[in-house]
Design an enzyme around this catalytic site. Sequence first.
Site, PDB file in Angstrom:
ATOM      1  N   PRO A 136       0.930  -1.266   0.116  1.00 52.04           N
ATOM      2  CA  PRO A 136       0.106  -0.263  -0.119  1.00 52.04           C
ATOM      3  C   PRO A 136       0.689   1.229   0.166  1.00 52.04           C
ATOM      4  O   PRO A 136       2.032   1.271   0.388  1.00 52.04           O
ATOM      5  CB  PRO A 136      -0.848  -0.349   1.225  1.00 52.04           C
ATOM      6  CG  PRO A 136       0.038  -0.933   2.151  1.00 52.04           C
ATOM      7  CD  PRO A 136       0.843  -1.824   1.235  1.00 52.04           C
ATOM      8  N   THR A 161       0.234   3.781   1.752  1.00 47.92           N
ATOM      9  CA  THR A 161       0.375   4.455   3.216  1.00 47.92           C
ATOM     10  C   THR A 161       1.431   3.765   4.009  1.00 47.92           C
ATOM     11  O   THR A 161       1.868   4.638   4.925  1.00 47.92           O
ATOM     12  CB  THR A 161      -1.094   4.199   4.001  1.00 47.92           C
ATOM     13  OG1 THR A 161      -1.467   2.775   3.766  1.00 47.92           O
ATOM     14  CG2 THR A 161      -2.267   5.222   3.363  1.00 47.92           C
ATOM     15  N   GLY A 212      -6.310  -1.397   0.166  1.00 43.82           N
ATOM     16  CA  GLY A 212      -7.697  -0.919   0.104  1.00 43.82           C
ATOM     17  C   GLY A 212      -8.442  -2.058  -0.214  1.00 43.82           C
ATOM     18  O   GLY A 212      -8.174  -3.279  -0.833  1.00 43.82           O
ATOM     19  N   GLY A 229      -8.001  -5.915   4.569  1.00 47.04           N
ATOM     20  CA  GLY A 229      -8.625  -4.469   4.305  1.00 47.04           C
ATOM     21  C   GLY A 229      -8.571  -3.657   5.190  1.00 47.04           C
ATOM     22  O   GLY A 229      -7.706  -3.587   6.084  1.00 47.04           O
ATOM     23  N   CYS A 271      -4.042   1.130   9.612  1.00 47.75           N
ATOM     24  CA  CYS A 271      -5.281   0.527   9.517  1.00 47.75           C
ATOM     25  C   CYS A 271      -5.773   0.397  11.011  1.00 47.75           C
ATOM     26  O   CYS A 271      -7.101   0.447  11.138  1.00 47.75           O
ATOM     27  CB  CYS A 271      -5.734  -0.601   8.491  1.00 47.75           C
ATOM     28  SG  CYS A 271      -4.615  -1.970   8.867  1.00 47.75           S
ATOM     29  N   GLU A 283     -14.055   4.530   8.101  1.00 48.19           N
ATOM     30  CA  GLU A 283     -12.680   4.894   8.182  1.00 48.19           C
ATOM     31  C   GLU A 283     -12.070   5.941   7.633  1.00 48.19           C
ATOM     32  O   GLU A 283     -12.618   6.460   6.582  1.00 48.19           O
ATOM     33  CB  GLU A 283     -11.965   3.566   7.582  1.00 48.19           C
ATOM     34  CG  GLU A 283     -10.592   3.438   7.906  1.00 48.19           C
ATOM     35  CD  GLU A 283      -9.627   2.443   7.020  1.00 48.19           C
ATOM     36  OE1 GLU A 283      -8.790   1.887   7.670  1.00 48.19           O
ATOM     37  OE2 GLU A 283     -10.051   2.104   5.810  1.00 48.19           O
ATOM     38  N   GLY A 311     -10.029 -12.296   9.493  1.00 44.75           N
ATOM     39  CA  GLY A 311     -10.655 -13.589   9.692  1.00 44.75           C
ATOM     40  C   GLY A 311     -12.192 -13.909   8.553  1.00 44.75           C
ATOM     41  O   GLY A 311     -12.294 -12.801   7.471  1.00 44.75           O
ATOM     42  N   GLY A 324     -14.464 -11.011   8.037  1.00 49.04           N
ATOM     43  CA  GLY A 324     -13.970  -9.737   7.237  1.00 49.04           C
ATOM     44  C   GLY A 324     -13.136 -10.066   5.840  1.00 49.04           C
ATOM     45  O   GLY A 324     -12.690  -9.395   5.262  1.00 49.04           O
TER      46      GLY A 324
END
Length: 486
Positions: free
Chosen positions: A116, A118, A199, A217, A250, A340, A422, A425
């Site tokens: 990512p 970030t 993302g 994510g 995140c 978020e 998991g 998610g």
Amino acid sequence: MALDKDLASIQEARDLVNAAFDAWKVWAKASQEDVDRVCAAMAEAGFQAAERLGRMAHEETGYGVAAHKKIKNEFGSRVVWESIRDLRTVGVVRNDPARRVVEIAWPMGVIAALVPSTNPTSTALYKILIAVKARNAILLAPHPSAARCTLEAVQVMAQAAERAGAPRGLIGCMTQISLQGTQELMTNKRTALILATGGTPMVRAAHSTGKPAYGVGPGNVPVYVDRSADVEKAARYITASKAFDCSTICATEQAVVADQPIAQKLAQLMQAEGAYFTDEAQTDLLRKALFHPDGSMNTATVGKPAPYLAAYAGFRVPEGTRVLVTRLKNVGRSEPLSHEKLTTVLGWYDVNGWEQGCETSIALIETGGRGHTQIIHATDEQVILAFGLEKPVFRILVNTMGTLGAIGFTTGLMPALTLGSGGIGGSITGDNVTAYHLMNIKRLAYEMVTPPMEALLPGEKPSGPSPDELEQAVRQVLNEILGSKA
């Protein structure tokens, strides 16, 4: 004739995979001593380059704080290495004499890793370490906006690995970046597994390839502050964690859920730490600045300091402001700021008691962070346990920072920069992903029970009871367990 950009990217992906596959065939036969020597060299090289890579990441992406990125690079190299240094990844890794099972490590092969923007350098350092420790080859696909700094991080690790004896091509990075090239990297027949951090679209793309994938994510992490909490510590930690690298991890706190008896004191203490509470008009300006009308995040606001965001939205804040706090009432689609926010804006909800705090936290998690992380500040162990039992997340952090706690810096969790969410998610694990997730285990299983029935071994005389005797014995046992119903 120059190749079309997409064709050049596809060809580069194929070349990288072929070279990595050839290198992996050599590396798969490495000894544990070879593996550990190479990984130790890479970890030290990454640690020594942490400051330079942090500056590069900040300058190229415009996200976060260079000094904080240095800390993340040090974490992604030395701290991660220390957590896996003693893990056996070659040959026999476990022997269970009682069950007569011998477990043998087996590498996955070539791993495609998506990185990512970030966390473009720390994630690269970490993923390379855990992949090579498990005797895999790894190829990284940077985010286009962080291509140079990610490539530099990869080169630091690759050069250190080769100097320590790893084969050339074991670690590689895309330089001709395109969606088509990344797709080729993920779907190539010689790619064994995908390690995707980023993302939702990136993670979905990884899962749609038909390859095994660790895809993790977004998080939408609530922090509940109970009436039993150390409120001063909670205020200090929440503000510092949200401000750390301008909230680009995140697992950073996204909304404070404050118990009414301590809510006013918590707000005052957070203000003293540099939190600025916006009024209704300013809150509405932030809604419009951070999110597009379709609900998507405005990337121009990602990873930005609080004063920059305020000016971008159209208002001013006092000098020393580190975090913008928005008081909210609703959760879900009708309230963009309940989602978020990968920047220095924090939601705030007042609740009356831990039960209502629990309900609000779950609503926030369901809005965009299923399976990820919940934080609680409390000293009442019953409340803490209730949050652990009830929340649909796989990391419940107690009295610590979300940013550094979830990745395993300030807690006993496994140090990692890829945090599984998991099944609920959309991930295949709820763990912090590390080296043992990137290898398979073969098992030698010795016979423990001789088959008693002649039908199972035709032509051999049974040494045990006859079929009729065995059936009688089974019925007797069932009668003892179930009574006359058997």
